[in-house]
Enzyme design. Structure first.
Site, PDB file in Angstrom:
ATOM      1  CD  GLU A 434      -3.146  -1.114   2.112  1.00 25.87           C
ATOM      2  OE1 GLU A 434      -3.039  -0.368   3.091  1.00 25.87           O
ATOM      3  OE2 GLU A 434      -4.114  -1.873   1.940  1.00 25.87           O
ATOM      4  CD  GLU A 531      -4.684  -5.777   2.152  1.00 28.53           C
ATOM      5  OE1 GLU A 531      -5.448  -5.016   2.783  1.00 28.53           O
ATOM      6  OE2 GLU A 531      -3.455  -5.710   2.232  1.00 28.53           O
TER       7      GLU A 531
END
Length: 856
Positions: A434, A531
């Site tokens: 991320e 995710e």
């Protein structure tokens, strides 16, 4: 080996005790009875003092050989956690600052017959704070975790398990210790440090070959010549090479051609074929007369990450081809199995990974905020066919790029790639978790004029350093710089895309707790979902072990303390409240148990809806979006006993989500969704052949175990590895045919049946929220238990339709064949697979049967 018993003392010497190596300070204190279970109640905060102190490990040992006979003697640490000064016989050998690195010290001139070895640790917390203070250039956010996590600051300044300073699902335990093997190595002439095997398929020759790489330390002053023989008996392959090793550290790379007449069986992911491996022996016969024999297992498989234009869509595809076959990736995300790595045994790993395979998963993402897992982890994945998306250990933060930091990272990356690249299970290296998104979406509110500095740091770390090393060490697998990323599009935009969440490229992470999770239209029609998830509470038997009776209410201090995600407990209530009646019991313990049950039902139902959406989107493009080829929900396992996104509780117990995963990841599955009043059913298949199937749809009134109407659609072809529409009807028409059915009074179930006993799990579709369901009656649920060999059969009986029937046997370790199901027949058999010896009596005594109507 210097494993075993050491001495451990605190900074001022007031605490002194015996400690096991591998191990850490917390587990040593626990073993000696000096602290309680660190996971008990509020101990994560009470025991902060342990991580703030500077501890010293020491031991004396006799040298088990004549020192004069060896040219070189090394002291090797496979893992030091984290910042330490290492002394042998009062001579400083060096310092460590990276938990993920291997450290080797030349002790030839320091070692004696009797030795005193000391490892002086510095608190990771104070080290990270000091590094941050010394970093004058520009700030490196985030400074600290959110207060709800009760964590420590500046974790991005230390090369240590990032979540050990806390995370939104885990506690803060910044450990100190020698967490892996430590040993003395003595050798003359030469020594093998790394050994790896990479299979390559040569298309032009239609032949497999192996790249066998050996990295040596050569201590002789002149080159050493010799022969290397590689032998794979099963493949009638044997080759001998003449080699010459130059003084110093160097590598030799041998190309071994596999005998063309041998039938090579490829390694396949779980559900797609066998995980065939071959025994291989590599023998080094060098002129100096010292022979090394290396036994390995070699697997043959190819992997490609396909990013190419898609007809009828802007953007690029993003999917994996294994051995030339596109594979839909089904699985979850892996986090460290414990805050204290020395407690993670082979059995722990085996149980969790086997549970993933048993739920029809074929992949896990080893997430970048934890650790590069133990060798055994990857061995088990090789053996059971779990593909690994391997992150490098950088997560949700920006990182410094000063020379010392980069040098440490470079050593870490080349060590880990060399250590792991022989595993067929690893199909992708990914630079971080991320961090592209963190810059692109400006999580840390960096003023616009300064953003360039951070982009430069990003490219320096992940592209110019990590990527360069990975490509140099391993050309056999794809590399992406981040997750989520737009893949090749991110590369084109200078490695940082404007929107890393763009559904037309790469992978996405998606979380939304404010909308209705039963509504599939809220989910991104992405190329790859790496995710996504929803929280739930672990079962009462898991919570009970680390709490006391005053903690047993949903609003207790303990319940708040354990929730590390801002507003998480309330979000779960809001999700439940959309579709179920909230528990109202005046007894707080009963209310807590009802809440736990409903959070698990809700989590399972939400992730089922989202995952089924990703699976039925694999074969079509709608408005330029679709071709989804991966679903990895967040997260597989738990690090402690607390509310989280996991489907396996700490200790390995299956939550309802994990039982649901077994079905929503099934190789053959019918999936229903509703759009503009129409009911659509898709047939989803991961099977390698087309199948002629029958769809059986059953409509039940909530008030009766007898179906109101049934429908069979025969002769349907469900194509191999695809999702095809197989049924479409307006819900009004369907209910009209089934006399007096309304959305509130009826429920639909359906399954696919083929020849030779081929059958999908039975799926369900709710036509309304269950809080609005009409006709549901409280049922008498009963169970009798029988033993059959080493499994147990539970025969369930019900007097009425029962939604979300759940069997719980407390802390008896094992799993059921099915759980959390909709019971529409009078009788159902469920198998219990014990993980440790138990008995019929024990199971009967522990069994708690719950269905939705038991919630008050």
């Amino acid at each position: 080996s210097l494993r075993g018993s050491w001495r451990l003392r605190s900074g001022n010497g007031s605490v002194s005790l015996r400690a096991e190596v591998p191990g850490c300070v917390h587990t040593a204190l626990l073993c000696q009875g000096l602290i309680q279970d660190p996971y008990y109640r509020f101990n994560d905060v009470m025991y902060r003092w342990i991580s703030l102190d500077n501890w010293t490990y020491s031991r004396t040992f006799k040298t088990p050989f004549d020192i004069r006979k060896w040219q070189k003697v090394n002291l090797v640490f496979e893992g030091v956690d984290t910042v330490a000064e290492i002394l042998l016989n009062n001579v400083t050998l060096g310092r460590t600052d990276n938990m993920f690195n291997r450290y080797s010290f030349d002790i030839s001139s320091v070692i004696q017959e009797v030795n005193c070895l000391e490892v002086h640790f510095l608190s990771a917390i104070s080290y990270a704070a000091e590094q941050s203070r010394c970093h004058k250039a520009h700030s490196i956010p985030p400074a600290c975790p959110p207060p709800v996590q009760k964590g420590e600051c500046h974790v991005n300044f230390i090369r240590k398990e990032q979540c050990s300073f806390s995370w939104d699902w885990g506690p803060s335990f910044p450990t100190q210790g020698i967490w892996k093997d430590v040993r003395i190595e003595a050798y003359n002439h030469y020594h093998l440090i790394y050994f790896s095997i990479t299979p390559l398929f040569v298309k032009s020759a239609q032949q497999w070959c192996l790249e066998v790489e050996s990295i040596f330390d050569v201590v002789s002053s002149k080159p050493i010549a010799g022969l290397v023989t590689v032998n794979i008996p099963k493949l009638q392959t044997q080759q001998t090479f003449s080699v010459k090793l130059q003084p110093g550290e160097g590598s030799i790379v041998l190309l071994v051609n596999i005998n063309k007449s041998a039938a090579v069986e490829a390694w396949w992911p779980n559900g797609h074929g066998k995980q065939t491996g071959y025994n291989m022996t590599t023998t080094f016969m060098m002129e100096a007369g010292c022979q090394i024999e290396k036994f390995s297992k070699v697997y043959f498989r190819t992997v490609e990450l396909v990013q190419e234009p898609i007809p009828g869509s802007p953007g690029l595809s993003f999917y994996f081809r294994i051995n030339g076959r596109p594979i839909f990736i089904k699985g979850s995300n892996w986090i460290p199995a414990d805050s204290f790595q020395d407690r993670v045994t082979y059995d722990t790993l085996r149980l969790l990974l086997k549970s993933a395979a048993d739920a029809n998963m074929n992949a896990l993402r080893v997430w970048g905020g934890g650790v590069y897992e133990q060798d055994e982890f990857y061995d088990i994945c090789d053996e059971i066919g779990i593909m690994i998306w391997q992150d490098f250990m950088f997560a949700c933060a920006l990182y410094p790029t000063d020379p010392n930091f980069l040098e440490s990272v470079r050593a870490e990356v080349s060590h880990q790639v060399r250590r792991l690249k022989s595993h067929p299970s690893i199909i992708l290296w990914s630079g971080n978790n991320e961090n592209e998104a963190a810059i692109a979406s400006n999580w840390f509110s960096i003023p616009y004029p300064d953003i360039g500095v951070y982009i430069k740091d990003y490219v320096t770390l992940y592209v110019k350093n990590i990527r360069e090393i990975v490509l140099g060490e391993d050309k056999s697998r794809p590399f992406v710089a981040s997750s989520p990323t737009n893949g090749l599009e991110s590369v084109k935009e200078g490695w940082l895309s404007r929107d890393p969440y763009d559904t037309h490229y790469g992978d996405t992470h998606f979380y939304d707790y404010s909308n209705d999770c039963w509504n599939w239209t809220m989910y991104p029609k992405t190329r790859f979902a790496s995710e996504y998830g929803f929280q739930s509470w672990p079962s009462f038997s898991t919570i009970e072990k680390v709490s006391s009776p005053e903690d047993w209410s949903y609003t207790s201090n303990f319940s708040l303390h354990r929730q590390h995600h801002e507003g998480g407990n309330i979000q779960m209530l809001q999700e439940i409240g959309r579709h179920f009646k909230l528990p109202q019991s005046p007894d707080p313990v009963k209310q807590l148990k009802d809440m736990i049950y409903l959070t698990q039902v809700m989590q399972a139902q939400c992730i089922k809806t989202e995952t089924e959406f990703y699976r039925f989107s694999q074969s079509e493009i709608i408005n330029g979006e679709g071709h989804t080829m991966g679903a990895l929900y967040w997260q597989l396992n738990d690090i402690w006993q607390a509310p989280s996104w996991a489907s396996l509780e700490y200790g390995g117990k299956w939550k309802l989500l994990h039982y649901f995963a077994q079905n929503f990841f099934a190789p053959l599955l019918p999936v229903a969704y509703e759009e503009k009043g129409m009911l659509h059913i898709y047939g989803v298949s991961d099977l390698h052949e087309d199948h002629k199937l029958t769809l059986r749809v059953t409509v039940h009134a909530w008030s009766s175990l007898e179906p109101i109407c049934t429908l069979a659609k025969e002769g349907l072809t469900v194509k191999a590895q695809s999702a095809v529409p197989i049924y479409k009807e307006s819900i009004c028409d369907l209910l009209g045919r089934c006399r007096n059915c309304t959305r509130e009074s009826c429920v639909i179930t359906f399954c696919l049946v083929g020849e030779d006993g081929l059958q999908s799990p039975r799926n369900h579709y709710f036509l309304s929220s269950l809080k609005d369901a009409v006709g549901l009656e409280k049922t008498q649920l009963t169970a009798s238990v029988f033993q059959q060999d080493d499994i147990y059969i539970f025969v369930l009986q019900t007097t009425a339709i029962a939604p979300f029937v759940t069997l719980d046997v407390g802390s008896i370790k094992g799993r059921f064949s099915d759980n959390g199901f909709l019971m529409t027949e009078k009788k159902k058999m469920v198998v219990f697979y014990p993980w440790e010896p138990t008995s019929v009596e024990e199971l009967e005594r522990s069994l708690i049967l719950t269905s939705l109507l038991d919630v008050v």
